[in-house]
Scaffold this motif. Structure first.
Motif: not given
Length: 161
Positions: A50-57, A70-79
């Protein structure tokens, strides 16, 4: 309903992803999105996913090659990169996933990391395993058709017939 002020809006990063599989496989956007979500949940757990919120754009795929943003929340790119590295098959088709880069906008991710080149693939007859076979050649690699599957090979593994 009012918009949030700019300093309270979520900030995003966009991962440019290159996909590769056998030339006769077909992969859809929905299947790819489902597998990305499953990989995120399996590796990161529900809270991490939920923190990463991986979404295919954006998504495109043809002739065994494709790409996605793939869209990811800033700060969650490594996970998110770790979760994407866990992808090994989609709908039973083996797949190679490569993160080409990270950007702050979709447009920059496409332009800098996923220049959509034309598919420079050709079908040729090659000698592989002392037999003449059909192969689909791309760059310096080829996919040699065996009886009901393909074998990946480099230009050192086969001779042009």
């Amino acid at each position: 309903m009012k918009h949030l002020p700019k300093h309270l809006r979520p900030r995003w990063r966009y991962l440019a992803i290159e996909l590769e599989t056998w030339p006769d496989e077909h992969i859809g956007r929905r299947s790819f999105q489902r597998e990305v979500w499953y990989a995120g949940q399996n590796l990161l757990g529900d809270p991490g996913s939920a923190d990463a919120d991986l979404t295919v754009m954006r998504f495109w795929f043809a002739d065994g090659r494709g790409g996605a943003i793939v869209r990811v929340r800033r700060g969650e790119t490594e996970p998110a990169r770790a979760a994407l590295a866990c992808l090994d098959e989609i709908d039973g088709a083996p797949i190679g996933v490569r993160v080409r880069g990270i950007s702050g906008t979709i447009r920059a991710a496409e332009e800098n990391y996923l220049r959509r080149r034309g598919q420079e693939s050709e079908e040729r007859n090659v000698v592989f395993g002392n037999e003449e076979r059909v192969a689909i050649l791309r760059d310096s690699v080829g996919d040699v058709r065996l009886d009901e599957t393909f074998a990946g090979a480099t230009d050192l593994d086969y001779d042009l017939a």
